[in-house]
Design an enzyme around this catalytic site. Structure first.
Site, PDB file in Angstrom:
ATOM      1  N   HIS A  81       0.823  -1.199   0.043  1.00 32.98           N
ATOM      2  CA  HIS A  81       0.123   0.009   0.009  1.00 32.98           C
ATOM      3  C   HIS A  81       0.882   1.324  -0.097  1.00 32.98           C
ATOM      4  O   HIS A  81       0.391   2.270  -0.611  1.00 32.98           O
ATOM      5  CB  HIS A  81      -1.148  -0.119   1.073  1.00 32.98           C
ATOM      6  CG  HIS A  81      -1.842  -0.925   1.355  1.00 32.98           C
ATOM      7  ND1 HIS A  81      -2.906  -1.701   2.458  1.00 32.98           N
ATOM      8  CD2 HIS A  81      -2.039  -2.226   0.169  1.00 32.98           C
ATOM      9  CE1 HIS A  81      -3.538  -2.638   2.039  1.00 32.98           C
ATOM     10  NE2 HIS A  81      -3.280  -2.980   0.765  1.00 32.98           N
ATOM     11  N   HIS A 245      -9.255  -2.655  -5.217  1.00 32.09           N
ATOM     12  CA  HIS A 245      -8.117  -2.970  -4.152  1.00 32.09           C
ATOM     13  C   HIS A 245      -7.170  -3.994  -5.158  1.00 32.09           C
ATOM     14  O   HIS A 245      -5.961  -3.741  -4.594  1.00 32.09           O
ATOM     15  CB  HIS A 245      -8.615  -3.630  -2.905  1.00 32.09           C
ATOM     16  CG  HIS A 245      -7.639  -3.742  -1.934  1.00 32.09           C
ATOM     17  ND1 HIS A 245      -7.197  -2.694  -1.323  1.00 32.09           N
ATOM     18  CD2 HIS A 245      -6.514  -4.723  -1.708  1.00 32.09           C
ATOM     19  CE1 HIS A 245      -6.117  -3.062  -0.517  1.00 32.09           C
ATOM     20  NE2 HIS A 245      -5.783  -4.316  -0.584  1.00 32.09           N
ATOM     21  N   ASP A 249      -3.397  -2.812  -5.425  1.00 32.05           N
ATOM     22  CA  ASP A 249      -2.056  -3.899  -5.058  1.00 32.05           C
ATOM     23  C   ASP A 249      -1.103  -3.878  -6.461  1.00 32.05           C
ATOM     24  O   ASP A 249       0.050  -4.225  -6.193  1.00 32.05           O
ATOM     25  CB  ASP A 249      -2.461  -5.353  -4.696  1.00 32.05           C
ATOM     26  CG  ASP A 249      -3.131  -5.347  -3.135  1.00 32.05           C
ATOM     27  OD1 ASP A 249      -2.914  -4.441  -2.594  1.00 32.05           O
ATOM     28  OD2 ASP A 249      -3.820  -6.311  -2.960  1.00 32.05           O
ATOM     29  N   HIS A 272      -0.005 -11.168  -5.596  1.00 30.03           N
ATOM     30  CA  HIS A 272       1.304 -10.465  -5.671  1.00 30.03           C
ATOM     31  C   HIS A 272       2.568 -11.173  -6.213  1.00 30.03           C
ATOM     32  O   HIS A 272       3.556 -10.452  -6.878  1.00 30.03           O
ATOM     33  CB  HIS A 272       1.714 -10.086  -4.066  1.00 30.03           C
ATOM     34  CG  HIS A 272       0.918  -9.358  -3.490  1.00 30.03           C
ATOM     35  ND1 HIS A 272       0.741  -8.084  -3.668  1.00 30.03           N
ATOM     36  CD2 HIS A 272      -0.261  -9.561  -2.170  1.00 30.03           C
ATOM     37  CE1 HIS A 272      -0.154  -7.259  -2.928  1.00 30.03           C
ATOM     38  NE2 HIS A 272      -0.845  -8.381  -2.112  1.00 30.03           N
TER      39      HIS A 272
END
Length: 296
Positions: A81, A245, A249, A272
């Site tokens: 973030h 969101h 990311d 990720h």
């Protein structure tokens, strides 16, 4: 087509305080201006010698459900973030001083970091920002798209911009369901459309983590926890907040390139790890953009 821009840093120091989701420890993050070509560097000033960790993909180490950077014995956790905030606002050079390994969860979004950075202001530096323009399709994950598959790809985009697209699919029985969003990334678009979107998970996932002794201080007010009927005790900020969101990311993970990435970045249920693998693949084919310093 967007021309090459100059690098920039922040005009003044700024700070954010909060609690780490995983550890439950208080942590303070300080953002400080930095010289051109220094990049984003985390400084663990709580450790002997204040070790410095460059925010580049070479320093990323695999950790479930979050982005972790390591240099030697020093590490910083949950940096996605902060990296999204700096990358989304085009802050290229910044020293991020922290007194714990885990970054604060705050409200589950990047908004507290974005507000602090905006309050500090920006300084343009007289040095061009390196950029990597996608010239050919690079696809990772499942080769063929499908409902149950996970992939991410980069392809050329005629606009000359950074275009992000994400397809989220939890299936019809899930309260999250299917969501899709595409946008052209800019500081204004990031601030208005992505910065306030929050971390989310299903109720049974939250219960499983707490059963392992993780996130014991986090509540349904600190992030989005979805029960059968939707978010528990926490209204949505956007009808499609979850896919926003995931794009947030993605911005943070792509920022580990250390340069602007120009092209169309399209993900289907990516996370990720796959985001970072795409960055590695893109830098491997263009060494002129690669940032070589592993530790600052």
């Amino acid at each position: 087509m967007n021309p090459t821009r100059n690098q920039r840093t922040i005009a003044a120091e700024a700070s954010v305080e909060g609690v780490g989701y995983w550890s439950g420890h208080d942590v303070r993050v300080e953002f400080r201006p930095a010289e051109a070509d220094s990049g984003i560097v985390f400084v663990r000033h709580d450790l002997p010698g204040s070790p410095r960790i460059a925010a580049i993909v070479d320093n990323r180490t695999e950790t479930p459900l979050r982005t972790t950077l390591r240099c030697g014995d020093a590490r910083v956790d949950m940096v996605e973030h902060i990296m999204a905030s700096l990358g989304g606002l085009h802050v290229d050079n910044c020293e991020v001083r922290v007194d714990r390994p885990e970054m604060p969860g705050c409200d589950g979004s990047a908004l507290p970091f974005v507000d602090a950075i905006l309050a500090a202001g920006f300084v343009e530096q007289n040095t061009p920002r390196a950029r990597k323009v996608v010239r050919q399709i690079v696809r990772l994950g499942n080769v063929e798209a499908g409902d149950g598959q996970t992939w991410i790809e980069a392809r050329p985009d005629a606009s000359g911009e950074t275009v992000l697209q994400y397809e989220l699919d939890y299936g019809r029985p899930s309260p999250i369901g299917r969501q899709s969003l595409r946008l052209s990334l800019s500081p204004d678009a990031f601030r208005e459309n992505l910065a306030g979107s929050r971390t989310f998970l299903l109720e049974h996932e939250a219960a499983a983590l707490q059963a392992q002794g993780l996130g014991l201080q986090a509540t349904c007010r600190d992030l989005l926890v979805f029960g059968p009927e939707g978010p528990i005790d926490n209204p949505l900020r956007f009808a499609d907040e979850c896919v926003r969101h995931k794009l947030l990311d993605m911005v943070g993970d792509l920022a580990l390139a250390g340069c602007d990435l120009i092209g169309h970045f399209h993900a289907h249920r990516s996370g990720h790890r796959l985001n970072a693998e795409l960055v590695r693949a893109l830098l491997a084919e263009d060494e002129s953009c690669r940032v070589w310093k592993r530790c600052a």
